[in-house]
Scaffold this motif. Structure first.
Motif, PDB file in Angstrom:
ATOM      1  N   ALA A 135      14.193  -0.082   0.356  1.00 45.06           N
ATOM      2  CA  ALA A 135      13.049   0.531   0.849  1.00 45.06           C
ATOM      3  C   ALA A 135      11.625  -0.378   0.093  1.00 45.06           C
ATOM      4  O   ALA A 135      11.974  -0.013  -1.382  1.00 45.06           O
ATOM      5  CB  ALA A 135      12.523   1.939   0.812  1.00 45.06           C
ATOM      6  N   ASP A 136      10.174   0.173   1.274  1.00 46.95           N
ATOM      7  CA  ASP A 136       9.286  -0.370  -0.149  1.00 46.95           C
ATOM      8  C   ASP A 136       8.283   0.752  -0.823  1.00 46.95           C
ATOM      9  O   ASP A 136       8.338   0.500  -1.450  1.00 46.95           O
ATOM     10  CB  ASP A 136       8.778  -1.325   1.111  1.00 46.95           C
ATOM     11  N   GLU A 137       8.563   1.683   0.153  1.00 49.83           N
ATOM     12  CA  GLU A 137       7.579   3.226  -1.039  1.00 49.83           C
ATOM     13  C   GLU A 137       8.748   4.401  -0.196  1.00 49.83           C
ATOM     14  O   GLU A 137       9.568   4.056   0.643  1.00 49.83           O
ATOM     15  CB  GLU A 137       6.417   2.989   0.199  1.00 49.83           C
ATOM     16  N   ILE A 138       8.538   5.166  -0.493  1.00 46.14           N
ATOM     17  CA  ILE A 138       9.042   6.865  -0.119  1.00 46.14           C
ATOM     18  C   ILE A 138       8.012   7.852   0.159  1.00 46.14           C
ATOM     19  O   ILE A 138       6.707   7.827  -0.601  1.00 46.14           O
ATOM     20  CB  ILE A 138       9.745   7.147  -1.571  1.00 46.14           C
ATOM     21  N   LEU A 139       7.646   8.123   1.305  1.00 46.25           N
ATOM     22  CA  LEU A 139       6.506   9.139   1.194  1.00 46.25           C
ATOM     23  C   LEU A 139       6.706  10.438   1.129  1.00 46.25           C
ATOM     24  O   LEU A 139       8.231  11.264   1.178  1.00 46.25           O
ATOM     25  CB  LEU A 139       6.193   9.635   3.417  1.00 46.25           C
ATOM     26  N   ASP A 140       6.106  11.422   0.782  1.00 50.13           N
ATOM     27  CA  ASP A 140       5.797  12.825   0.101  1.00 50.13           C
ATOM     28  C   ASP A 140       5.182  13.869   0.935  1.00 50.13           C
ATOM     29  O   ASP A 140       4.902  14.572   0.082  1.00 50.13           O
ATOM     30  CB  ASP A 140       6.203  12.228  -1.209  1.00 50.13           C
TER      31      ASP A 140
ATOM     32  N   THR B 117       5.268   7.924  13.584  1.00 51.00           N
ATOM     33  CA  THR B 117       5.942   6.661  13.535  1.00 51.00           C
ATOM     34  C   THR B 117       5.030   6.042  14.605  1.00 51.00           C
ATOM     35  O   THR B 117       5.221   4.431  14.445  1.00 51.00           O
ATOM     36  CB  THR B 117       7.117   7.805  14.649  1.00 51.00           C
ATOM     37  N   ALA B 118       4.444   6.360  15.409  1.00 52.21           N
ATOM     38  CA  ALA B 118       3.208   5.365  15.867  1.00 52.21           C
ATOM     39  C   ALA B 118       3.033   4.931  15.369  1.00 52.21           C
ATOM     40  O   ALA B 118       2.101   3.054  15.964  1.00 52.21           O
ATOM     41  CB  ALA B 118       2.037   6.337  16.765  1.00 52.21           C
TER      42      ALA B 118
ATOM     43  N   HIS C  66       8.395   0.005   9.764  1.00 50.68           N
ATOM     44  CA  HIS C  66       9.869   1.203  10.229  1.00 50.68           C
ATOM     45  C   HIS C  66       9.427   2.613   9.083  1.00 50.68           C
ATOM     46  O   HIS C  66      10.222   2.193   7.977  1.00 50.68           O
ATOM     47  CB  HIS C  66      11.204   0.753   9.918  1.00 50.68           C
ATOM     48  N   LEU C  67      10.452   3.618   9.616  1.00 48.70           N
ATOM     49  CA  LEU C  67       9.910   5.322   8.883  1.00 48.70           C
ATOM     50  C   LEU C  67      11.895   5.755   8.791  1.00 48.70           C
ATOM     51  O   LEU C  67      11.967   5.673  10.256  1.00 48.70           O
ATOM     52  CB  LEU C  67       9.031   5.536   8.480  1.00 48.70           C
ATOM     53  N   VAL C  68      12.157   5.351   8.129  1.00 48.62           N
ATOM     54  CA  VAL C  68      13.134   7.063   8.678  1.00 48.62           C
ATOM     55  C   VAL C  68      13.470   7.879   7.160  1.00 48.62           C
ATOM     56  O   VAL C  68      12.904   7.981   6.544  1.00 48.62           O
ATOM     57  CB  VAL C  68      14.900   5.693   8.224  1.00 48.62           C
ATOM     58  N   GLY C  69      13.974   8.854   7.004  1.00 49.70           N
ATOM     59  CA  GLY C  69      13.972   9.470   6.460  1.00 49.70           C
ATOM     60  C   GLY C  69      14.733  11.164   6.764  1.00 49.70           C
ATOM     61  O   GLY C  69      15.474  11.387   7.278  1.00 49.70           O
ATOM     62  N   CYS C  70      14.505  11.989   5.084  1.00 47.81           N
ATOM     63  CA  CYS C  70      14.698  13.146   5.632  1.00 47.81           C
ATOM     64  C   CYS C  70      13.923  14.310   4.490  1.00 47.81           C
ATOM     65  O   CYS C  70      12.668  13.355   4.327  1.00 47.81           O
ATOM     66  CB  CYS C  70      16.117  13.289   4.657  1.00 47.81           C
ATOM     67  N   GLY C  71      13.890  15.879   4.424  1.00 44.71           N
ATOM     68  CA  GLY C  71      12.762  16.634   4.007  1.00 44.71           C
ATOM     69  C   GLY C  71      13.252  17.718   4.053  1.00 44.71           C
ATOM     70  O   GLY C  71      14.121  17.833   3.859  1.00 44.71           O
ATOM     71  N   HIS C  72      12.038  17.914   2.579  1.00 47.93           N
ATOM     72  CA  HIS C  72      12.831  19.585   2.949  1.00 47.93           C
ATOM     73  C   HIS C  72      12.281  20.246   4.533  1.00 47.93           C
ATOM     74  O   HIS C  72      10.862  20.830   4.291  1.00 47.93           O
ATOM     75  CB  HIS C  72      12.319  19.988   1.557  1.00 47.93           C
TER      76      HIS C  72
ATOM     77  N   TYR D  52       9.707   0.598   5.699  1.00 46.40           N
ATOM     78  CA  TYR D  52      10.054  -0.062   5.417  1.00 46.40           C
ATOM     79  C   TYR D  52       9.219  -1.594   5.679  1.00 46.40           C
ATOM     80  O   TYR D  52       8.380  -1.002   6.879  1.00 46.40           O
ATOM     81  CB  TYR D  52      11.516  -0.572   6.135  1.00 46.40           C
ATOM     82  N   CYS D  53       8.052  -1.919   5.301  1.00 49.64           N
ATOM     83  CA  CYS D  53       6.993  -2.058   5.199  1.00 49.64           C
ATOM     84  C   CYS D  53       6.611  -3.907   4.163  1.00 49.64           C
ATOM     85  O   CYS D  53       6.101  -3.294   2.961  1.00 49.64           O
ATOM     86  CB  CYS D  53       6.116  -1.699   5.767  1.00 49.64           C
TER      87      CYS D  53
END
Length: 473
Positions: free
Chosen positions: A350-355, A371-372, A380-386, A397-398
């Protein structure tokens, strides 16, 4: 993240002598003697930086004196706890001073009657948990890394999975002692559960990422430690179905301790990384696109069982393919695997993590829009969260830096348009500050600059964090 630190200029011997006079020459380090661990945190982007000085104070008074010397010499100062942050907030300036709190790591008081603990900033979450456990109490802020320091979590207003029930750091810190750039110490709050007396300086300092004052003593709220717990894992065919289930779960009044979403890619990644076997039927796994993980705990068994039954029936009506009740070791392993999702994303490149954080009700709209935006630039965005508090953690992923920064700026703008914010718990640090200053309300920014000026007129505390910076491209 590159491993080659930028070279700083030689220390000023007069300033070095002044720092040594405060903490002793054995506790001031310069040049190559400053190890690489002090050059960075865990942010995935940004180049590590070697500071000019490293000082390790043993007391609040020494911390304040160091700040006074730095202010007089115009030396930028960055505070450091355990270095587990994800936004570059404790990455130093190359000509600056790092104040490390590793010698200020004592649990000063466990007050059982008032259900509070008083700790120094270098105490880790693991150490506080060990200290409170014999008393049947616990500190509930748990951002997923037990080696994180309490001072660091105060600086970033850390959250974590338990925030849906217990809130984030600012809801659990009752008072502070803090060192000011003037060389003074200030006390705010205390062992009080409420106060309506003057401006709330405690809340100003929490989340300020070391830009206003440095916490030297922290009073935190404690809760009774539950005796019983269980974890429900519901499997859904799509992420919007998970998001629609979240408000229904909260409306039951069961009050989950954990309410998390994971997409299929993330669940598979953490399962592989942690060798996790959850007994999901093959046909269910094949149809799954998203998972909802619900943690419950209680001091009594009967209410816990009632909650499990109620939520199991509800999830069936909401379209869950199946719901699994995990207890004991299997539940613990799933939650531990979820806590390590960042490391799985990092290992996968992964190149960065969104918060990003948005209101819960608009999470499906945010996912669709983000996503668009990513698809439009072949990212590409994949993940999880609260899911319980709208805090989205997506791995980005970029590879191209400028494309990624442009994408992140658009994603942040989308979140703000939907009533959200750039960061829910990691902070802005040096990574997201430029986006914040470009997108924030100018009136709010002007007020923040005024607050910064009042606390830190010399501008030495973590310059480049929160209020400075440029967007790439």
């Amino acid at each position: 993240m590159s491993t080659a630190p930028l070279a700083g200029t030689a220390p000023d011997p007069r300033v070095l002598d002044r720092f040594a006079a405060v903490v002793g020459s054995a506790h001031v380090v310069t040049g190559d003697r400053i190890g690489p661990d002090y050059h960075h945190d865990e942010a995935l982007v940004g180049t590590p930086v070697a500071p000019r000085y490293l000082a390790r104070p043993a007391t609040a008074e020494e911390t304040a004196e160091l700040l006074a010397v730095a202010a007089a010499a115009r030396v930028p100062v960055t505070a450091r706890g355990a270095g587990t942050g994800l936004s570059g907030a404790c990455r130093p300036a190359e000509n600056g001073l790092v104040i490390s709190f590793e010698r200020m790591a004592a649990v000063l008081d466990i007050d059982v009657d008032n259900q509070v603990a008083v700790v120094q900033p270098g105490v880790t979450l693991a150490e506080l948990d060990a200290a409170t456990s014999p008393h049947g109490l616990m500190y509930t802020v748990f951002p997923g890394e037990l080696s994180a320091s309490i001072g660091g979590t105060v600086g970033t207003n850390a959250g974590g999975m338990r925030a849906v029930r217990y809130g984030v750091t600012r809801h659990n810190v009752l008072g502070l002692q803090a060192a000011m750039p003037s060389g003074q110490l200030v006390r705010t709050g205390g062992k009080l559960t409420k106060m309506s007396t003057g401006y709330d300086l405690t809340q100003l300092i929490i989340g300020s990422e070391g830009t206003l004052a440095l916490a030297t003593e922290i009073t935190v709220r404690l809760y009774p430690r539950p005796a019983h717990s269980a974890t429900l894992m519901a499997v859904f065919t799509d992420l919007p179905a998970v998001m629609r289930a979240v408000p229904e779960v909260l409306r039951t009044g069961v009050a989950p301790t954990i309410l998390e979403y994971l997409d299929t890619t993330t669940m598979e990644a953490i399962s592989r990384a942690q060798d996790l076997e959850l007994g999901i039927a093959p046909e269910v796994r094949a149809a799954a696109e998203a998972y909802l993980v619900i943690g419950l705990d209680n001091r009594e068994r009967a209410p816990l069982d009632t909650g499990i039954g109620l939520l199991g029936e509800l999830l069936d009506t909401l379209g869950a393919l199946d719901t699994y009740v995990l207890e004991g070791n299997s539940a613990r392993l799933l939650i531990e695997a979820r806590e390590k999702a960042f490391w799985s994303a990092k290992a996968s490149g992964a190149d960065e993590i969104l918060d990003v954080v948005v209101p819960r009700a608009v999470m499906p709209e945010f996912f669709d829009g983000a996503t668009a935006l990513a698809r439009a630039v072949d990212a590409h965005l994949v993940g999880c969260g609260h899911a319980g508090d709208g805090n989205v953690h997506m791995a980005v992923y970029c590879r191209d830096d400028h494309t990624r920064e442009s994408l992140l700026h658009r994603v942040f703008a989308l979140a703000i348009e939907l009533g959200g914010a750039i960061s829910g718990e990691h902070g802005l640090g040096r990574i997201k500050t430029a986006h914040f200053t470009a997108l924030a309300d100018p009136v709010a920014l002007a007020l923040m600059h005024g607050i910064k000026q009042a606390f830190d007129p010399a501008g030495i505390l973590n310059p480049g964090v929160v209020l400075d910076g440029k967007v790439l491209g």
